[in-house]
Design a protein around this motif. Structure first.
Motif, PDB file in Angstrom:
ATOM      1  N   ALA B 238     -65.772 -16.863 -42.857  1.00 15.97           N
ATOM      2  CA  ALA B 238     -65.795 -15.730 -43.435  1.00 15.97           C
ATOM      3  C   ALA B 238     -64.847 -15.523 -44.565  1.00 15.97           C
ATOM      4  CB  ALA B 238     -65.167 -14.882 -42.312  1.00 15.97           C
ATOM      5  N   SER B 239     -63.926 -16.504 -44.662  1.00 13.69           N
ATOM      6  CA  SER B 239     -63.174 -16.701 -45.970  1.00 13.69           C
ATOM      7  C   SER B 239     -63.898 -17.029 -47.271  1.00 13.69           C
ATOM      8  CB  SER B 239     -62.370 -17.546 -45.632  1.00 13.69           C
ATOM      9  OG  SER B 239     -61.585 -18.005 -46.941  1.00 13.69           O
ATOM     10  N   ALA B 240     -64.920 -17.956 -47.143  1.00 14.14           N
ATOM     11  CA  ALA B 240     -65.806 -18.266 -47.999  1.00 14.14           C
ATOM     12  C   ALA B 240     -66.790 -16.989 -48.310  1.00 14.14           C
ATOM     13  CB  ALA B 240     -66.614 -19.445 -47.708  1.00 14.14           C
ATOM     14  N   LEU B 241     -67.135 -16.251 -47.458  1.00 17.11           N
ATOM     15  CA  LEU B 241     -67.892 -15.281 -47.885  1.00 17.11           C
ATOM     16  C   LEU B 241     -67.182 -14.144 -48.525  1.00 17.11           C
ATOM     17  CD1 LEU B 241     -69.979 -14.006 -44.787  1.00 17.11           C
ATOM     18  CD2 LEU B 241     -70.826 -14.747 -46.978  1.00 17.11           C
ATOM     19  N   ASN B 242     -66.059 -13.724 -48.206  1.00 15.84           N
ATOM     20  CA  ASN B 242     -65.228 -13.013 -48.729  1.00 15.84           C
ATOM     21  C   ASN B 242     -65.203 -13.313 -50.384  1.00 15.84           C
ATOM     22  OD1 ASN B 242     -63.629 -10.596 -49.388  1.00 15.84           O
ATOM     23  ND2 ASN B 242     -61.769 -11.481 -48.875  1.00 15.84           N
ATOM     24  N   LEU B 243     -64.800 -14.582 -50.660  1.00 18.55           N
ATOM     25  CA  LEU B 243     -64.686 -15.008 -51.917  1.00 18.55           C
ATOM     26  C   LEU B 243     -65.998 -15.094 -52.813  1.00 18.55           C
ATOM     27  CD1 LEU B 243     -61.662 -17.546 -51.552  1.00 18.55           C
ATOM     28  CD2 LEU B 243     -61.516 -15.313 -52.393  1.00 18.55           C
ATOM     29  N   GLY B 244     -66.946 -15.460 -51.879  1.00 15.56           N
ATOM     30  CA  GLY B 244     -68.205 -15.562 -52.877  1.00 15.56           C
ATOM     31  C   GLY B 244     -68.761 -14.190 -53.231  1.00 15.56           C
ATOM     32  N   ARG B 245     -68.139 -13.208 -52.622  1.00 10.81           N
ATOM     33  CA  ARG B 245     -68.564 -11.906 -53.183  1.00 10.81           C
ATOM     34  C   ARG B 245     -68.263 -11.437 -54.486  1.00 10.81           C
ATOM     35  NH1 ARG B 245     -68.016 -10.404 -47.303  1.00 10.81           N
ATOM     36  NH2 ARG B 245     -69.877 -10.669 -46.269  1.00 10.81           N
ATOM     37  N   ALA B 246     -67.255 -12.222 -55.043  1.00 13.19           N
ATOM     38  CA  ALA B 246     -66.860 -12.015 -56.333  1.00 13.19           C
ATOM     39  C   ALA B 246     -67.281 -12.446 -57.373  1.00 13.19           C
ATOM     40  CB  ALA B 246     -65.005 -12.034 -55.998  1.00 13.19           C
ATOM     41  N   GLY B 247     -66.863 -12.276 -58.543  1.00 16.40           N
ATOM     42  CA  GLY B 247     -67.059 -13.286 -59.674  1.00 16.40           C
ATOM     43  C   GLY B 247     -68.259 -12.642 -60.754  1.00 16.40           C
ATOM     44  N   ALA B 248     -67.934 -13.409 -61.869  1.00 16.58           N
ATOM     45  CA  ALA B 248     -68.818 -12.637 -63.008  1.00 16.58           C
ATOM     46  C   ALA B 248     -70.439 -12.623 -62.775  1.00 16.58           C
ATOM     47  CB  ALA B 248     -68.572 -13.535 -64.126  1.00 16.58           C
ATOM     48  N   ARG B 307     -53.604 -15.202 -58.606  1.00 19.75           N
ATOM     49  CA  ARG B 307     -52.380 -15.058 -58.258  1.00 19.75           C
ATOM     50  C   ARG B 307     -52.226 -15.651 -56.739  1.00 19.75           C
ATOM     51  NH1 ARG B 307     -49.223  -9.358 -59.639  1.00 19.75           N
ATOM     52  NH2 ARG B 307     -49.586  -9.482 -61.846  1.00 19.75           N
ATOM     53  N   GLY B 308     -53.243 -16.353 -56.262  1.00 23.56           N
ATOM     54  CA  GLY B 308     -53.277 -17.046 -54.887  1.00 23.56           C
ATOM     55  C   GLY B 308     -53.571 -15.914 -53.924  1.00 23.56           C
ATOM     56  N   GLN B 309     -53.882 -14.837 -53.936  1.00 24.30           N
ATOM     57  CA  GLN B 309     -53.993 -13.728 -52.863  1.00 24.30           C
ATOM     58  C   GLN B 309     -55.527 -13.840 -52.636  1.00 24.30           C
ATOM     59  OE1 GLN B 309     -53.038  -9.996 -54.784  1.00 24.30           O
ATOM     60  NE2 GLN B 309     -50.873 -10.749 -55.434  1.00 24.30           N
ATOM     61  N   ASN B 310     -55.886 -13.432 -51.274  1.00 26.55           N
ATOM     62  CA  ASN B 310     -57.127 -13.452 -50.714  1.00 26.55           C
ATOM     63  C   ASN B 310     -57.259 -11.833 -50.325  1.00 26.55           C
ATOM     64  OD1 ASN B 310     -59.789 -13.356 -49.639  1.00 26.55           O
ATOM     65  ND2 ASN B 310     -59.088 -14.630 -47.791  1.00 26.55           N
ATOM     66  N   PRO B 311     -57.841 -11.122 -51.305  1.00 23.35           N
ATOM     67  CA  PRO B 311     -57.915  -9.732 -51.412  1.00 23.35           C
ATOM     68  C   PRO B 311     -58.354  -9.046 -50.061  1.00 23.35           C
ATOM     69  CG  PRO B 311     -59.028 -10.671 -53.305  1.00 23.35           C
ATOM     70  CD  PRO B 311     -58.673 -11.501 -52.394  1.00 23.35           C
ATOM     71  N   PRO B 312     -57.613  -8.209 -49.589  1.00 26.00           N
ATOM     72  CA  PRO B 312     -57.750  -7.765 -48.191  1.00 26.00           C
ATOM     73  C   PRO B 312     -59.220  -6.745 -48.297  1.00 26.00           C
ATOM     74  CG  PRO B 312     -56.237  -6.622 -48.926  1.00 26.00           C
ATOM     75  CD  PRO B 312     -56.154  -7.677 -49.991  1.00 26.00           C
ATOM     76  N   TYR B 313     -59.187  -5.998 -49.330  1.00 22.24           N
ATOM     77  CA  TYR B 313     -60.415  -4.825 -49.226  1.00 22.24           C
ATOM     78  C   TYR B 313     -61.111  -4.813 -50.584  1.00 22.24           C
ATOM     79  CZ  TYR B 313     -57.788  -1.404 -52.085  1.00 22.24           C
ATOM     80  OH  TYR B 313     -57.316  -0.683 -52.889  1.00 22.24           O
ATOM     81  N   ARG B 376     -68.175  -0.994 -46.112  1.00 21.84           N
ATOM     82  CA  ARG B 376     -67.299   0.250 -45.749  1.00 21.84           C
ATOM     83  C   ARG B 376     -66.515  -0.207 -44.703  1.00 21.84           C
ATOM     84  NH1 ARG B 376     -71.568   2.397 -48.834  1.00 21.84           N
ATOM     85  NH2 ARG B 376     -70.713   3.755 -50.592  1.00 21.84           N
ATOM     86  N   THR B 377     -66.736  -0.515 -43.623  1.00 20.04           N
ATOM     87  CA  THR B 377     -66.236  -0.644 -42.335  1.00 20.04           C
ATOM     88  C   THR B 377     -64.942  -1.749 -42.851  1.00 20.04           C
ATOM     89  OG1 THR B 377     -68.286  -0.416 -41.024  1.00 20.04           O
ATOM     90  CG2 THR B 377     -66.540  -1.518 -39.909  1.00 20.04           C
ATOM     91  N   ALA B 378     -65.379  -2.934 -43.202  1.00 20.28           N
ATOM     92  CA  ALA B 378     -64.301  -3.706 -43.590  1.00 20.28           C
ATOM     93  C   ALA B 378     -63.003  -3.213 -44.648  1.00 20.28           C
ATOM     94  CB  ALA B 378     -64.853  -4.905 -44.250  1.00 20.28           C
ATOM     95  N   ILE B 379     -63.418  -2.540 -45.467  1.00 21.03           N
ATOM     96  CA  ILE B 379     -62.444  -1.723 -46.141  1.00 21.03           C
ATOM     97  C   ILE B 379     -61.614  -0.851 -45.186  1.00 21.03           C
ATOM     98  CG2 ILE B 379     -61.920   0.063 -48.029  1.00 21.03           C
ATOM     99  CD1 ILE B 379     -64.351  -0.969 -49.435  1.00 21.03           C
ATOM    100  N   ALA B 380     -62.184   0.173 -44.601  1.00 14.72           N
ATOM    101  CA  ALA B 380     -61.478   0.986 -43.585  1.00 14.72           C
ATOM    102  C   ALA B 380     -60.603   0.228 -42.754  1.00 14.72           C
ATOM    103  CB  ALA B 380     -62.638   1.908 -42.904  1.00 14.72           C
ATOM    104  N   ARG B 381     -61.315  -0.781 -42.124  1.00 18.16           N
ATOM    105  CA  ARG B 381     -60.335  -1.507 -41.069  1.00 18.16           C
ATOM    106  C   ARG B 381     -59.228  -2.492 -41.730  1.00 18.16           C
ATOM    107  NH1 ARG B 381     -65.002  -2.741 -36.819  1.00 18.16           N
ATOM    108  NH2 ARG B 381     -65.426  -0.645 -36.083  1.00 18.16           N
ATOM    109  N   ARG B 382     -59.872  -3.368 -42.464  1.00 16.82           N
ATOM    110  CA  ARG B 382     -58.887  -4.259 -43.000  1.00 16.82           C
ATOM    111  C   ARG B 382     -58.129  -3.716 -44.293  1.00 16.82           C
ATOM    112  NH1 ARG B 382     -62.558  -8.632 -43.352  1.00 16.82           N
ATOM    113  NH2 ARG B 382     -62.887  -8.282 -45.344  1.00 16.82           N
ATOM    114  N   GLY B 383     -58.497  -2.949 -44.998  1.00 15.51           N
ATOM    115  CA  GLY B 383     -57.893  -2.171 -46.396  1.00 15.51           C
ATOM    116  C   GLY B 383     -56.795  -1.321 -45.817  1.00 15.51           C
ATOM    117  N   LEU B 384     -57.515  -0.446 -44.876  1.00 14.13           N
ATOM    118  CA  LEU B 384     -56.471   0.876 -44.877  1.00 14.13           C
ATOM    119  C   LEU B 384     -55.938   0.854 -43.374  1.00 14.13           C
ATOM    120  CD1 LEU B 384     -59.231   3.424 -46.399  1.00 14.13           C
ATOM    121  CD2 LEU B 384     -57.337   2.167 -47.501  1.00 14.13           C
ATOM    122  N   GLY B 385     -56.324  -0.007 -42.651  1.00 12.56           N
ATOM    123  CA  GLY B 385     -55.929   0.026 -41.207  1.00 12.56           C
ATOM    124  C   GLY B 385     -56.141   0.925 -40.227  1.00 12.56           C
ATOM    125  N   LEU B 386     -57.457   1.536 -40.486  1.00 13.72           N
ATOM    126  CA  LEU B 386     -58.221   2.636 -39.693  1.00 13.72           C
ATOM    127  C   LEU B 386     -58.519   1.920 -38.214  1.00 13.72           C
ATOM    128  CD1 LEU B 386     -60.213   4.762 -42.070  1.00 13.72           C
ATOM    129  CD2 LEU B 386     -58.074   5.385 -40.964  1.00 13.72           C
TER     130      LEU B 386
END
Lengths: 380, 389
Positions: B238-248, B307-313, B376-386
């Motif tokens: 899951a951690s690799a998937l999150n970071l794998g979705r970013a980038g140029a 900055r060494g953060q794993n962006p929550p949303y 969207r579900t991930a943003i709502a739950r992990r990012g916004l705490g719904l």
């Protein structure tokens, strides 16, 4: 490259937010509006004391000489708090005067006003738009004709903030007709109580006032000149860009707060035995809301960064304004939808953010106009 | 806030541009394009990858001990961006997408074996996550790995396994504890594709490219091929998937249809005539603003990772905004160019017929690598705490 706030910017954000949280409650905002007051003098005095009115003005005049990016963060927080003071016109005008002073393109009056602006002794505003909703130089028709050492103004301005309480108003006038729309503009300082000036203040959706101002043969002497005669666009163009970016910052700040209130409400409000925030329809709406307001914030901050770098911010500011106007309205709309019936009720606070952020998105150029500028900048 | 690139960054960008100008010929681009259509990696492409690897540009932000050069992650971004801008259809990001997980969770022997080979392009992974019964609900996967002496025996099926036909290994998720809650009984295996029992069947896609089904029948692998601890595979993946979705590289995929449209309207005779229409100009300007948001979301993710953060949303936002922008662009372009937009080939086809390809390709972005609904579900739950319920 690091698009997040740096330490100084975080300090400004945290300090300003703490101050407004303590001093600028929704009740206080509501009180100013209900009483029909033009400003909150006590809050204004405190902002002056904290050095925030002059945050980005030159230190020789008592300012903080902070980069424009920090000023943008201050405006995000002022928008978030719905601070009921004319911070936007005051700072936009003071920065334009400071730029003219720095270029050596004005008399002693402007320099004095910048000093007074830092400590809040003199409230400044500016008058640009007239009949058409747009902000382009072609919309300026108010005429200034030379008269001895000064000018005579005839015409009107449509939407002027804080006009009746301002010490001086920076007015864009046409000193030359024909030629290009950009040419022939001149910026002049006018006292609102000068003979021949008449103004009618009108309530806006935001609950504040904007004045329609008529100029009937109003005399401005030579000391009122800011910038060069006929070449006022040189100063006006960066002034408009700064005004647009600071306006976007206020919209973003207020919209983010409106969205956060909706997220909190979705966690507490129950329907069908569950918090409504557990429903996917609400969750996905919330996900879009945070994505849109974040997008507006990043565009705004990038434009602010261009201004702080001294590079041309025309395209970035137009893109930020076009996007922020529309996407933040959409966030506000969804925040209302989550609140349901309460969103329409005056005694419930949500509407305070909704009306203001929406009204701010109607100022300083429409999305269509800014997209026209974007298309032109892209050489389409 | 700093939205600019440093002088060092810009110097590196110039170096990459010069390299591309010198080493990427139309013949290589054609060969790489054929490669995405099922022809496999050709000799010219292999040579180019070798040259890139020699310069230390694959995995350049990794520690030196694993074959990287400890470079700033921004240089990695610039490298990917320049390659994508030059429309070089070489997806080096895919080569190394699994490397951070191996660095974090791998044994020393796995790190020593895989990381230098990934950098050189000698090892490539196909991603063995999605199954016929579930991709979005990944944790419900059914492929089983059963311990048998010093081995595991794997049975099951994967689908949409792109590059399975050309990869040396598969990065395989399988269930090792069927009794545990569904997220807790999963492990990851690094399996050579030539292991007996693996069968690959092509699935041809609308843009013309190939993806695959992979059948796993009594595939016997040693226990050492497991990545990380048994039943811990979900957290590693899951951690690799999150970071794998970013980038140029992804950002460039999202915005390339817009860039092609803009260039066509700016430079082509017919395009310039079309672009006189104020309604078209308004639409294109709107898309421009949205493209900047896609770029800035990527820059934000990068800033946070740096900055060494794993962006929550924030990466999920990037993964919604970019793909949906890409779809909006292709749909808008279809109505701006009208009948010309449908032409797949021929002289009258704008931009050599790239537009209809991009049109059918855009849909892949909104469901590939995590659908926009799940984001969207991930943003709502992990990012916004719904709440969940």
């Amino acid at each position: 490259m690091d698009v997040l706030l740096n330490e100084d910017e975080e300090m400004i954000r945290d300090g300003v937010r703490r101050f407004f949280d303590a001093e600028c409650s929704p009740d206080r905002v509501r009180g100013i509006e209900d009483g029909g007051a033009r400003t909150d003098p006590e809050l204004w005095r405190q902002l002056a004391e904290l050095g925030w009115l002059g945050l980005a003005l030159p230190s020789v005049y008592g300012g903080g000489e902070a980069p424009f990016t920090q000023l943008t963060v201050l405006f995000e927080e002022a928008g978030r708090a719905l601070a009921p003071v004319p911070l936007h016109p005051h700072v936009v005008t003071a920065l334009a005067l400071a730029e003219a002073v720095g270029r050596g393109e004005c008399g002693p009056l402007a320099a004095t006003l910048v000093s007074e602006a830092c400590v809040g002794d003199s409230l400044l505003t500016w008058a640009w738009s007239e009949r058409l909703p747009g902000m382009g130089p072609e919309t300026i028709e108010l005429s200034a004709t030379a008269d001895g050492n000064g000018w005579r103004l005839n015409g009107h301005k449509g939407m002027v903030e804080a006009f009746e309480i301002a010490g001086h108003c920076l007015v864009a006038a046409r000193t030359q007709t024909g030629g290009s729309a950009n040419g022939g503009l001149t910026l002049l300082l006018v006292a609102p109580n000068a003979p021949g000036v008449s103004a009618v203040a009108r309530r806006t959706l935001a609950g504040d006032f904007q004045s329609e101002v008529h100029f009937d043969n109003v005399y401005v002497d030579g000391d009122g000149l800011v910038g060069r005669v006929d070449e006022g666009w040189d100063l006006a163009r960066p002034m408009l860009q700064r005004a647009m970016v600071l306006n976007c910052a206020m919209i973003v700040g207020a919209t983010r707060r409106a969205a956060e209130r909706a997220f909190d409400y979705a966690k507490e409000r129950h329907a069908f035995g569950h918090p409504i925030g557990s429903f996917q329809a609400i969750q996905h709406t919330c996900a879009d809301m945070i994505t849109w307001v974040d997008g507006a914030e990043l565009l705004t901050r990038e434009a602010a960064w261009h201004i702080a770098q001294g590079s041309d911010a025309g395209l970035a500011a137009a893109a930020a304004k076009a996007f922020t106007n529309e996407r933040c309205q959409a966030v506000l709309r969804e925040a209302n939808q989550i609140h349901g019936g309460y969103a329409q009720v005056r005694e419930y606070d949500q509407q305070l953010w909704y009306r203001r952020a929406a009204a701010w998105s109607m100022r300083l150029g429409t999305s269509m106009e800014h997209r026209r500028a974007v298309a032109q900048a892209l050489e389409l | 806030m700093d939205f600019g690139f440093s002088e060092e960054n810009e110097a590196f960008r110039a170096e990459i541009r010069a390299f591309i100008a010198e080493n990427v010929s139309p013949e290589i681009v054609q060969e790489m394009h054929d490669g995405t259509q099922g022809a496999g990696i050709g000799p010219l492409t292999k040579d180019l990858i070798h040259k890139i690897g020699q310069r230390g540009w694959i995995g350049m932000s990794w520690p030196e001990e694993y074959g990287g050069r400890d470079a700033d992650i921004i240089d990695q971004y610039i490298f990917e961006e320049e390659l994508a801008r030059a429309r070089v259809p070489l997806n080096l990001g895919n080569f190394i997408e699994q490397a951070p997980a191996i660095m974090n969770a791998g044994t020393e022997a796995q790190k020593q074996y895989f990381l230098p080979r990934l950098v050189r392009g000698d090892v490539t992974f196909a991603l063995g996550y999605t199954e016929p019964s579930g991709g979005t609900d990944l944790a419900s996967l059914k492929t089983r790995a059963v311990a048998d002496g010093d081995d595991f025996v794997i049975n099951g099926q994967k689908v949409f396994t792109t590059r399975a036909e050309s990869s040396s290994h598969i990065y395989l998720m399988a269930r090792t504890d069927p009794e545990a809650p569904k997220h807790r009984g999963i492990s990851i295996f690094l399996v050579p594709m030539d292991t007996p029992g693996i069968t690959v069947r092509p699935l041809w896609t609308l843009p013309g490219g190939r993806t695959n089904e992979v059948f796993l029948e009594d595939v016997r692998v040693p226990k050492e091929s497991m990545l990380g601890a048994e039943n811990e595979g979900w957290n590693i993946g899951a951690s690799a998937l999150n970071l794998g979705r970013a980038g140029a590289r992804r950002y460039c995929i999202y915005v390339s249809p817009f860039e092609d449209l803009l260039k066509y309207l700016q430079t082509d005779d017919l395009g310039r005539d079309i672009a006189r229409d104020p309604v078209v100009r308004d639409k294109v300007a709107e898309l421009y603003c949205e493209a900047q948001v896609a770029r800035l979301f990527t820059m934000r993710s990068l800033s946070m990772v740096r900055r060494g953060q794993n962006p929550p949303y924030e990466i999920s936002s990037e993964k919604i905004w970019g793909p949906e922008f890409q779809v909006r662009t292709t749909e808008a372009a279809s109505q701006i160019l009208g009948p010309y937009h449908q032409l797949w080939e021929g002289e009258a086809a704008p931009n050599g017929g790239s537009f209809p390809r991009q049109y059918v390709n855009a849909m892949v972005s909104t469901f590939g690598h995590g659908s926009t609904q799940v984001m969207r579900t991930a943003i709502a739950r992990r990012g916004l705490g719904l709440p969940r319920e």
